[in-house]
Design an enzyme around this catalytic site. Structure first.
Site, PDB file in Angstrom:
ATOM      1  N   HIS A  75      14.242 -22.216  25.079  1.00  0.00           N
ATOM      2  CA  HIS A  75      14.964 -22.458  23.810  1.00  0.00           C
ATOM      3  C   HIS A  75      14.190 -22.004  22.560  1.00  0.00           C
ATOM      4  O   HIS A  75      13.031 -21.991  22.368  1.00  0.00           O
ATOM      5  CB  HIS A  75      15.260 -24.138  23.998  1.00  0.00           C
ATOM      6  N   GLU A  77      13.844 -23.608  19.710  1.00  0.00           N
ATOM      7  CA  GLU A  77      12.817 -24.594  19.262  1.00  0.00           C
ATOM      8  C   GLU A  77      11.220 -24.086  19.697  1.00  0.00           C
ATOM      9  O   GLU A  77      10.369 -24.078  19.303  1.00  0.00           O
ATOM     10  CB  GLU A  77      12.805 -25.881  19.238  1.00  0.00           C
ATOM     11  N   CYS A 103      17.716 -30.475  22.603  1.00  0.00           N
ATOM     12  CA  CYS A 103      17.863 -31.151  23.951  1.00  0.00           C
ATOM     13  C   CYS A 103      16.923 -32.204  24.230  1.00  0.00           C
ATOM     14  O   CYS A 103      15.657 -32.204  23.287  1.00  0.00           O
ATOM     15  CB  CYS A 103      17.829 -30.408  25.158  1.00  0.00           C
ATOM     16  N   CYS A 106      13.315 -30.488  24.629  1.00  0.00           N
ATOM     17  CA  CYS A 106      12.751 -29.864  23.468  1.00  0.00           C
ATOM     18  C   CYS A 106      12.482 -31.118  22.317  1.00  0.00           C
ATOM     19  O   CYS A 106      11.240 -30.709  21.576  1.00  0.00           O
ATOM     20  CB  CYS A 106      13.666 -29.202  22.733  1.00  0.00           C
TER      21      CYS A 106
END
Length: 160
Positions: A75, A77, A103, A106
């Site tokens: 992801h 992040e 999410c 994360c």
């Protein structure tokens, strides 16, 4: 001449970075900042040196894992945080700008790394069709400030 504020600059950069993504399903960008300085950037996609999903699997994207998620994707992040740490930048107290709210997985990483604030453009829950933004709820529960971006994206190259 009016000067744009930093929230607008950093979110515009996150949106533009999202265009670098090789993901078939969703393009997400992230900018990690501290004291009005960029310390790292990221976008979602496979680890460097592996397959680019849109090139290897242009129709369907990468194979799915046992839970239906992308088997290769990191992801945005995560990419921003990993790059910062890899380059020995302190992320403690940083602010993260991201085009999709984190999410839950994360959010756990963001909290653990000491990020103090997350500003997001779009809702992960709305994207996934689920009732709550679990990542945002987790961050708020444990003292990380979250904010849905409401500024102006006047200088974005192209909205995705």
């Amino acid at each position: 001449m009016s000067r744009p504020n930093f929230d607008d600059i950093f979110m515009e950069l996150a949106v533009n970075l999202a265009q670098r993504s090789h993901c078939i399903k969703r393009h997400v960008g992230a900018v990690l900042t501290k004291d009005t300085r960029i310390i790292s950037i990221g976008y979602n996609g496979p680890p460097a040196g592996t397959h680019n999903c849109d090139e290897k699997w242009p129709e369907e994207g990468c194979p799915r894992d046992s839970k239906g998620g992308c088997s290769l994707a990191i992801h945005a992040e995560q990419n921003a945080l990993l790059y910062a740490v890899k380059n020995k930048a302190s992320v403690d107290g940083a602010t993260l700008y991201v085009t999709l709210s984190p999410c839950l997985a994360c959010a756990r990483i963001i909290y653990t790394m000491g990020v103090k604030k997350v500003i997001y453009l779009n809702s992960y829950a709305e994207h996934k069709g689920i009732p709550e933004d679990e990542g945002v709820d987790f961050l708020e529960q444990f003292g990380v400030e979250t904010e849905k971006y409401t500024g102006s994206l006047d200088n974005v190259t192209h909205m995705i």
